[in-house]
Design an enzyme around this catalytic site. Sequence first.
Site, PDB file in Angstrom:
ATOM      1  N   GLY A  36       0.815  -1.033  -0.038  1.00 16.36           N
ATOM      2  CA  GLY A  36      -0.040   0.022   0.034  1.00 16.36           C
ATOM      3  C   GLY A  36       0.736   1.204   0.006  1.00 16.36           C
ATOM      4  CG  HIS A  37       3.110   2.241   3.452  1.00 18.30           C
ATOM      5  ND1 HIS A  37       3.199   1.028   4.203  1.00 18.30           N
ATOM      6  CD2 HIS A  37       2.779   3.036   4.057  1.00 18.30           C
ATOM      7  CE1 HIS A  37       2.768   1.288   5.274  1.00 18.30           C
ATOM      8  NE2 HIS A  37       2.475   2.457   5.256  1.00 18.30           N
ATOM      9  N   GLY A 147      -2.930   7.728   1.284  1.00 15.51           N
ATOM     10  CA  GLY A 147      -3.891   6.642   0.962  1.00 15.51           C
ATOM     11  C   GLY A 147      -5.503   6.709   1.295  1.00 15.51           C
ATOM     12  CG  ASP A 150      -5.248   5.746   7.118  1.00 13.43           C
ATOM     13  OD1 ASP A 150      -5.398   5.245   8.150  1.00 13.43           O
ATOM     14  OD2 ASP A 150      -4.330   5.306   6.502  1.00 13.43           O
TER      15      ASP A 150
HETATM   16  P1  AMP Z   1       0.616   4.720   7.841  1.00 16.51           P
HETATM   17  O1  AMP Z   1       2.289   4.320   7.883  1.00 16.51           O
HETATM   18  O2  AMP Z   1      -0.225   3.673   8.292  1.00 16.51           O
HETATM   19  O3  AMP Z   1       0.708   5.975   8.627  1.00 16.51           O
HETATM   20  O4  AMP Z   1       0.415   5.238   6.152  1.00 16.51           O
HETATM   21  C1  AMP Z   1       1.328   6.044   5.479  1.00 16.51           C
HETATM   22  C2  AMP Z   1       0.353   6.209   4.286  1.00 16.51           C
HETATM   23  O5  AMP Z   1       0.168   5.253   3.471  1.00 16.51           O
HETATM   24  C3  AMP Z   1      -1.171   6.923   4.312  1.00 16.51           C
HETATM   25  O6  AMP Z   1      -1.365   7.683   3.519  1.00 16.51           O
HETATM   26  C4  AMP Z   1      -1.853   5.807   4.422  1.00 16.51           C
HETATM   27  O7  AMP Z   1      -3.454   6.206   4.191  1.00 16.51           O
HETATM   28  C5  AMP Z   1      -1.232   5.047   3.286  1.00 16.51           C
HETATM   29  N1  AMP Z   1      -1.682   3.833   3.151  1.00 16.51           N
HETATM   30  C6  AMP Z   1      -1.839   2.687   4.218  1.00 16.51           C
HETATM   31  N2  AMP Z   1      -2.189   1.686   4.091  1.00 16.51           N
HETATM   32  C7  AMP Z   1      -2.592   1.591   2.679  1.00 16.51           C
HETATM   33  C8  AMP Z   1      -3.171   0.674   1.801  1.00 16.51           C
HETATM   34  N3  AMP Z   1      -3.487  -0.586   2.055  1.00 16.51           N
HETATM   35  N4  AMP Z   1      -3.370   1.160   0.398  1.00 16.51           N
HETATM   36  C9  AMP Z   1      -3.067   2.575   0.143  1.00 16.51           C
HETATM   37  N5  AMP Z   1      -2.539   3.309   0.786  1.00 16.51           N
HETATM   38  C10 AMP Z   1      -2.280   2.641   2.165  1.00 16.51           C
END
Ligand code: AMP
Length: 281
Positions: A36-37, A147, A150
């Site tokens: 996802g990241h 993403g 969120d």
């Molecule tokens: P985090 O590390 O969880 O704070 O997420 C960092 C970024 O990655 C944020 O913009 C999230 O929305 C995005 N993100 C997390 N999981 C996913 C996913 N499964 N698909 C797309 N983007 C994601």
Amino acid sequence: MKTVQTIDDLRTQVRSARVAGKNIGCVPTMGALHDGHISLVEAARKETDFVVVTIFVNPTQFAPHEDLSKYPRPLEDDLRRCENAGVDLVFNPDADTVYPADDAAFVEVPRCSTTLEGAHRPSHFRGVTTIVLKLFNMVLPDIAFFGQKDYQQQLLIRHMVDDLNVPLEIRTCPTVRESDGLAMSSRNTYLSDPDRQSALALSQSLKIAHDACTADGKSPADARQAMLDHLAQFPDVKLDYAVIADANTLSEVADAVPQMVALIAGKVGSTRLIDNMLITI
Ligand code: AMP
């Protein structure tokens, strides 16, 4: 790929990219990177010439009882993934660099911040908008990538950027899922095998809501009931909310509007998960 820890080093690297005529993309993350990241990095590479990934587990968005201390921090793996994905610069500061003072200024976005995640995690969004604005001011990107996973977070960040005239553009990229539908999340590593199975109820119920509103022409109120009926078969999922809302305001809707979003959050075992799905009619 370079990795820097200080704001001075970050600015030096970004400045020289800009002097070389490059536009700057930024992907803020808390690390424990998954596909996802990486999809955000790929989107950033398509639109910008110099991609900065920030890796920082932001303490101010965790409540005292949440998982800050056990949040996964596999930095070596993360750096390898960034390198393979073509990232130009990783900014991986420590907490003292980011928050030198306890009583520092913060950012609060009133619109849409007190419902849903805001209601269940009262201090969370203040921590998120504060760190994101700080990172924007440190990196000074042209475009920042978030993403849809969120959903409420990206909406609040868009409001912050509009309200405070932050000179950059926001992109929201689709949620990347496992082949069985589970939304990828750094927190999925906490799930035991049985929890991992129960967690599927979240994405399944969103799909049920989506199909009820689109293919079956049901009202959001009926579609929500179909979600709840499905979730009732999974007693291991302790639901915080399951709603269908206007995609722009996050107000719950009983009657259909053109752009809606089904949002769900709950605990599976001790792991809290969130997910959502856009519904366009
Ligand atoms: P985090 O590390 O969880 O704070 O997420 C960092 C970024 O990655 C944020 O913009 C999230 O929305 C995005 N993100 C997390 N999981 C996913 C996913 N499964 N698909 C797309 N983007 C994601």
